[in-house]
Design a protein around this motif. Structure first.
Motif, PDB file in Angstrom:
ATOM      1  N   VAL A   1      -1.254 -38.942  62.329  1.00 54.94           N
ATOM      2  CA  VAL A   1      -0.596 -38.384  63.564  1.00 54.94           C
ATOM      3  C   VAL A   1      -1.665 -38.148  64.741  1.00 54.94           C
ATOM      4  CG1 VAL A   1       0.480 -36.360  64.538  1.00 54.94           C
ATOM      5  CG2 VAL A   1       1.099 -37.147  62.192  1.00 54.94           C
ATOM      6  N   GLN A   2      -2.656 -37.780  64.447  1.00 58.68           N
ATOM      7  CA  GLN A   2      -3.758 -37.588  65.525  1.00 58.68           C
ATOM      8  C   GLN A   2      -3.949 -38.950  66.087  1.00 58.68           C
ATOM      9  OE1 GLN A   2      -7.234 -35.487  64.552  1.00 58.68           O
ATOM     10  NE2 GLN A   2      -8.186 -35.885  66.339  1.00 58.68           N
ATOM     11  N   GLU A   3      -4.176 -40.021  65.491  1.00 61.87           N
ATOM     12  CA  GLU A   3      -4.479 -41.398  65.819  1.00 61.87           C
ATOM     13  C   GLU A   3      -3.513 -41.793  66.565  1.00 61.87           C
ATOM     14  OE1 GLU A   3      -6.629 -45.479  63.990  1.00 61.87           O
ATOM     15  OE2 GLU A   3      -6.172 -43.653  62.828  1.00 61.87           O
ATOM     16  N   LEU A   4      -2.172 -41.782  66.170  1.00 63.29           N
ATOM     17  CA  LEU A   4      -1.008 -42.233  66.829  1.00 63.29           C
ATOM     18  C   LEU A   4      -0.934 -41.511  68.231  1.00 63.29           C
ATOM     19  CD1 LEU A   4       2.473 -42.821  65.205  1.00 63.29           C
ATOM     20  CD2 LEU A   4       2.327 -41.820  67.529  1.00 63.29           C
ATOM     21  N   THR A   5      -1.055 -40.177  68.365  1.00 59.39           N
ATOM     22  CA  THR A   5      -0.838 -39.595  69.657  1.00 59.39           C
ATOM     23  C   THR A   5      -2.113 -39.894  70.603  1.00 59.39           C
ATOM     24  OG1 THR A   5      -1.983 -37.333  68.714  1.00 59.39           O
ATOM     25  CG2 THR A   5       0.290 -37.580  68.477  1.00 59.39           C
ATOM     26  N   GLU A   6      -3.328 -40.169  69.791  1.00 58.42           N
ATOM     27  CA  GLU A   6      -4.409 -40.504  71.012  1.00 58.42           C
ATOM     28  C   GLU A   6      -3.982 -41.750  71.530  1.00 58.42           C
ATOM     29  OE1 GLU A   6      -7.953 -40.363  68.560  1.00 58.42           O
ATOM     30  OE2 GLU A   6      -8.112 -38.070  68.785  1.00 58.42           O
ATOM     31  N   LYS A   7      -3.717 -42.865  70.832  1.00 56.60           N
ATOM     32  CA  LYS A   7      -3.459 -44.120  71.187  1.00 56.60           C
ATOM     33  C   LYS A   7      -1.899 -44.239  72.114  1.00 56.60           C
ATOM     34  CE  LYS A   7      -5.398 -46.494  67.253  1.00 56.60           C
ATOM     35  NZ  LYS A   7      -5.075 -47.064  66.240  1.00 56.60           N
ATOM     36  N   TYR A   8      -1.016 -43.224  71.680  1.00 57.80           N
ATOM     37  CA  TYR A   8       0.320 -43.170  72.518  1.00 57.80           C
ATOM     38  C   TYR A   8      -0.222 -42.727  74.061  1.00 57.80           C
ATOM     39  CZ  TYR A   8       4.801 -41.295  73.726  1.00 57.80           C
ATOM     40  OH  TYR A   8       6.096 -40.861  74.365  1.00 57.80           O
ATOM     41  N   ALA A   9      -0.981 -42.054  73.923  1.00 54.84           N
ATOM     42  CA  ALA A   9      -1.428 -41.379  75.382  1.00 54.84           C
ATOM     43  C   ALA A   9      -2.244 -42.511  76.320  1.00 54.84           C
ATOM     44  CB  ALA A   9      -2.294 -40.313  75.251  1.00 54.84           C
ATOM     45  N   ILE A  10      -2.463 -43.496  75.686  1.00 60.95           N
ATOM     46  CA  ILE A  10      -3.549 -44.551  76.520  1.00 60.95           C
ATOM     47  C   ILE A  10      -2.876 -45.787  76.637  1.00 60.95           C
ATOM     48  CG2 ILE A  10      -5.722 -45.868  76.198  1.00 60.95           C
ATOM     49  CD1 ILE A  10      -6.922 -43.652  74.792  1.00 60.95           C
ATOM     50  N   LEU A  11      -1.877 -46.242  75.772  1.00 64.67           N
ATOM     51  CA  LEU A  11      -1.603 -47.626  75.655  1.00 64.67           C
ATOM     52  C   LEU A  11      -0.385 -47.574  76.387  1.00 64.67           C
ATOM     53  CD1 LEU A  11      -2.755 -48.637  72.201  1.00 64.67           C
ATOM     54  CD2 LEU A  11      -3.428 -49.954  74.056  1.00 64.67           C
ATOM     55  N   PRO A  12       0.203 -49.252  76.821  1.00 64.45           N
ATOM     56  CA  PRO A  12       1.624 -49.270  77.490  1.00 64.45           C
ATOM     57  C   PRO A  12       2.715 -48.629  76.977  1.00 64.45           C
ATOM     58  CG  PRO A  12       0.258 -51.200  77.243  1.00 64.45           C
ATOM     59  CD  PRO A  12      -0.473 -50.539  76.478  1.00 64.45           C
ATOM     60  N   GLU A  13       3.600 -47.873  77.671  1.00 61.41           N
ATOM     61  CA  GLU A  13       4.708 -46.965  77.282  1.00 61.41           C
ATOM     62  C   GLU A  13       5.867 -47.962  76.583  1.00 61.41           C
ATOM     63  OE1 GLU A  13       6.087 -44.997  80.820  1.00 61.41           O
ATOM     64  OE2 GLU A  13       4.269 -43.779  81.130  1.00 61.41           O
ATOM     65  N   ASP A  14       5.892 -49.016  76.695  1.00 62.06           N
ATOM     66  CA  ASP A  14       6.914 -49.927  76.036  1.00 62.06           C
ATOM     67  C   ASP A  14       6.514 -50.088  74.610  1.00 62.06           C
ATOM     68  OD1 ASP A  14       4.888 -51.771  76.765  1.00 62.06           O
ATOM     69  OD2 ASP A  14       6.587 -53.335  77.017  1.00 62.06           O
ATOM     70  N   ILE A  15       5.452 -49.917  74.046  1.00 56.94           N
ATOM     71  CA  ILE A  15       4.984 -49.818  72.843  1.00 56.94           C
ATOM     72  C   ILE A  15       5.876 -49.030  71.948  1.00 56.94           C
ATOM     73  CG2 ILE A  15       3.320 -49.303  70.721  1.00 56.94           C
ATOM     74  CD1 ILE A  15       1.260 -50.440  72.748  1.00 56.94           C
ATOM     75  N   ARG A  16       6.571 -49.386  70.841  1.00 63.06           N
ATOM     76  CA  ARG A  16       7.463 -48.931  69.903  1.00 63.06           C
ATOM     77  C   ARG A  16       6.483 -48.232  68.728  1.00 63.06           C
ATOM     78  NH1 ARG A  16      11.371 -53.740  69.553  1.00 63.06           N
ATOM     79  NH2 ARG A  16      12.237 -52.647  67.792  1.00 63.06           N
ATOM     80  N   TRP A  17       6.203 -46.780  68.515  1.00 60.60           N
ATOM     81  CA  TRP A  17       5.452 -46.671  67.288  1.00 60.60           C
ATOM     82  C   TRP A  17       6.154 -46.377  66.160  1.00 60.60           C
ATOM     83  CZ3 TRP A  17       0.490 -46.951  68.182  1.00 60.60           C
ATOM     84  CH2 TRP A  17      -0.075 -47.239  69.531  1.00 60.60           C
TER      85      TRP A  17
END
Length: 232
Positions: free
Chosen positions: A57-73
């Motif tokens: 979860v921590q790794e996902l949220t860190e990347k979520y905040a930085i990478l483009p918004e149209d990525i589907r996690w």
């Protein structure tokens, strides 16, 4: 390297689809990016990848905040109940729901966020003691318990097959998960439609596709070996 590896994976998926009489668009490739730095994900994104799978979860949220918004996690790793609130409104799909307590927590946190969480039930088809997941015979009773939850939508099943030297050894695992999906849909449980089968990783995704996988989780095959000493 990623460009060449991604092209090879795509070619293998296409061939597996052709062998099994399926369409390429019926199989979703999830690029498993756990432990990989943001720059590597950006490189894959620039090559057209839009669906990334993370274990933590921590790794996902860190990347979520930085990478483009149209990525589907996609959250594909084991999910602890105390971490649900951080990702329930950020991920397209949670692959690893394996207990009533976890499902109840997802329901509660999704209600708070005003969203409906799309989930898969993780099934321990091979009954490995080291793996999480619901036993095959317990899946339908489990689904019947959570089917009335208003903020959860059960979309399918996930399994992690044993790591084997010959992918053919996992064919029966994938076949059992597919048969379970048929049995579930025959029950017509309210709010449950098993249309997603998340099965197959780098070493066996072609066999998984031949047995009906709709999602394959490929990490090493795209990004190369992981270095667990480095953080994202």
């Amino acid at each position: 390297m990623i460009k060449e590896q991604l092209a090879l994976v795509e070619e293998n998926i296409q061939k597996a689809c052709e062998r099994s009489g399926r369409r390429r668009e019926d199989v979703t490739l999830i690029a498993v990016s756990k432990t990989k730095p943001v720059g590597v994900l950006q490189e894959a994104y620039d090559l057209g990848v839009r669906i990334f799978g993370e274990n933590k979860v921590q790794e996902l949220t860190e990347k979520y905040a930085i990478l483009p918004e149209d990525i589907r996690w996609h959250l594909i790793g084991h999910l602890q109940t105390n971490k649900v609130k951080y990702i329930v409104d950020k991920v397209e799909l949670i692959h690893s729901v394996d207990s009533l307590k976890l499902a109840q927590t997802i329901e509660k946190e999704a209600a708070k966020k005003g969203c409906v969480a799309r989930i898969l039930i993780e099934v321990n088809v091979a009954e490995e003691e080291s793996k999480f997941g619901v036993k095959v015979e317990e899946v339908i009773p489990f689904l019947e318990k959570i089917s009335h939850f208003e903020h959860i939508k059960v979309e399918g099943l996930m399994t992690i097959a044993p790591f084997v030297d010959d992918p053919e050894k996992n064919r029966t695992v994938f076949s059992k998960l597919r048969q379970l999906s048929v049995d579930i849909n025959d029950k017509n449980i309210d709010n449950v439609n098993v249309s997603i089968l998340s099965m197959g990783m780098t070493n066996d995704y072609e066999v998984a596709i031949e047995e009906g996988a709709t999602c394959v989780r490929v990490g090493t095959g795209i990004f190369g070996e992981r270095d667990y000493s480095k953080k994202a």
